[in-house]
Design an enzyme around this catalytic site. Sequence first.
Site, PDB file in Angstrom:
ATOM      1  N   HIS A 199     -17.324  35.244  23.229  1.00  0.00           N
ATOM      2  CA  HIS A 199     -15.883  35.112  23.038  1.00  0.00           C
ATOM      3  C   HIS A 199     -15.573  33.717  22.503  1.00  0.00           C
ATOM      4  O   HIS A 199     -16.169  32.727  22.916  1.00  0.00           O
ATOM      5  CB  HIS A 199     -15.105  35.443  24.312  1.00  0.00           C
ATOM      6  N   GLU A 259     -10.743  37.172  25.455  1.00  0.00           N
ATOM      7  CA  GLU A 259     -11.638  37.486  26.583  1.00  0.00           C
ATOM      8  C   GLU A 259     -11.056  36.954  27.867  1.00  0.00           C
ATOM      9  O   GLU A 259     -11.138  37.604  28.926  1.00  0.00           O
ATOM     10  CB  GLU A 259     -13.022  36.878  26.333  1.00  0.00           C
ATOM     11  N   ASP A 300     -22.118  33.722  27.097  1.00  0.00           N
ATOM     12  CA  ASP A 300     -20.862  33.178  27.597  1.00  0.00           C
ATOM     13  C   ASP A 300     -21.180  32.052  28.572  1.00  0.00           C
ATOM     14  O   ASP A 300     -21.658  32.303  29.678  1.00  0.00           O
ATOM     15  CB  ASP A 300     -20.074  34.295  28.292  1.00  0.00           C
ATOM     16  N   HIS A 323     -12.556  25.982  33.114  1.00  0.00           N
ATOM     17  CA  HIS A 323     -11.150  26.348  32.915  1.00  0.00           C
ATOM     18  C   HIS A 323     -10.204  25.164  33.123  1.00  0.00           C
ATOM     19  O   HIS A 323      -9.097  25.330  33.645  1.00  0.00           O
ATOM     20  CB  HIS A 323     -10.746  27.517  33.825  1.00  0.00           C
TER      21      HIS A 323
END
Length: 434
Positions: free
Chosen positions: A122, A168, A197, A283
Site C-alpha cells: 500500500h 489501505e 507492508d 502511525h
Amino acid sequence: MKLSVPRRAGAVAAVAALAVTGLTGATASAEPSGALAAPDIPVANVKQHLADLQSIAAANGGNRAHGRTGYKASIDFVKAKLDAAGYTTTVQQFTYNGTTGYNLIADWPGGNPDQVVMAGSHLDSVSSGAGINDNGSGSAAVLETALAVSRANLQPTKHLRFGWWGAEELGLVGSKHYVNQLPTAERSKISAYLNFDMIGSPNPGYFVYDDDPAIEQTFKSYFAGLGVPTEIETEGDGRSDHASFKNVGIPVGGLFTGASRVKTSAQVQKWGGTATAFDRCYHSSCDNTSNINDTALDRNSDAVAHAIWTLGTGSTPPPGTVFENTADVSVPDNSTAVTSSVTVSGITGNAPSSLPVGVNIVHTYIGDLVVDLIAPDGSVYNLHNRSGGSADNINQTYTVNASSEVANGVWKLRVQDKASIDTGYINSFKLTFP
C-alpha cells in the site's frame, strides 16, 4: 499497515535445497525448477525512493493519505518510473468517503498470462505523517524490484505484475476494489500474491506470513541462507492487503518487520535491538526517513527480489510430477514415530481427490506398523494400521482423497512400530501429482 547485508546466493540455494525435507536423498526442489538467481537490490536506491516520498509528503501538507494531494503525487511518482522502465501501467480509480482513490498496476511484458506472480504494497500513509516505514518501505522495495526486472530485461516463465494500493489505512479499500473487479477467470490466473507492508522498522524483527506453504518456504529459505532466524507474522495477520487476495482463494505470502507491539526479550536475544516497540513511530509524525533500519530494509528488499525471481522464473511441474524422498529413516522397535518428508511446490490449488502416495518400508513384521500421511496443515490420513500380520515389507501405492488440502507445502510420511522384536526402515516416500 492498518493496525491499532550482503546476500549470499550460494548459501541461500544450499539451504533451499536442504529445506525440502530436512533429510538427504530428496529429489524434489524447494524452489521451482530452473529458477534464476535474483540480483542484489541496492539499498541506496530503495532509500532514495523513500527520500522522494518524504519530499512529496513535505510538499503536500506532511502526509500521503487517501484523498490528499500527497497520495496522488506518490502515485504519479511511482508511475513515471515504471513507464520509463518499459512497464504497461494502469491507474485504477475508486471512490471512498466521497473522495477519489487510486491503485497503480504495472505489468511486465511476457511470461505465461495464465500464471501471474504479483507483488504489492500500500502506498498511502495515515494523515498524521509521511508514512515512510508504513508503508513507504514496502512500496519502495517493490518499486526497486520492478526496476531491477527491467534492468535485467528479465524473461520470466510466469507473468509478473506489481501493484500499489490506495486507502489501505482505511480498511484495505484499494486492494479490495482491485480484487472485486477482477473476473473469476482472472483471479484464478494469479498463482501468488506477495505483500510487503512495513519492512524497515527501526527496531526490526523478521516475520514471514504463514499463509501459502510454498511462498512461506521461499522466504524462509532466503533468510536461512543469511543466517537470520524468522518467526511467523501474527501482529498484523489478515490486516494488510494480502487479506483481500486470500479471501478470494489466491495464494498469498509476505514479509513484515513489526509495528506497535513490543519486542520480547527472547526476540531481542534473537535479532538484537531493544525490548520496546518494533516501530516507535508507528502511525505518527515521526515516521520519516530517520525511522528506518537500513539493514532490515536491505535484507527485505533482497528477499522481495528473491521471491519474484524464484517464483516468476521457475518452471511449473508438468503432469505426473513426482516429489520423492529416498533417504533411509530407521524405524525404532516399539518406540516413537519417525517421519520422512517432501516439500511440494509449484502446484496450483489443492491436491487431487486421488493422490498417489508411494510407500516403500523395509520391515520384518508389518503387523507392528502404523503408517500415516500428514498434510501440510497437520491433517492425518491413515494408510496402514497394523494389518498384514507376519508379512514383511510395505511396497505399494496408496490413494488418498486429499482434495481439501493445499497442494504446496511439507508432506510427511509418519511411521511407528508399536510392538517388540521386529525392526526396519523407511526406504522411500513419494507423492505423484497427476
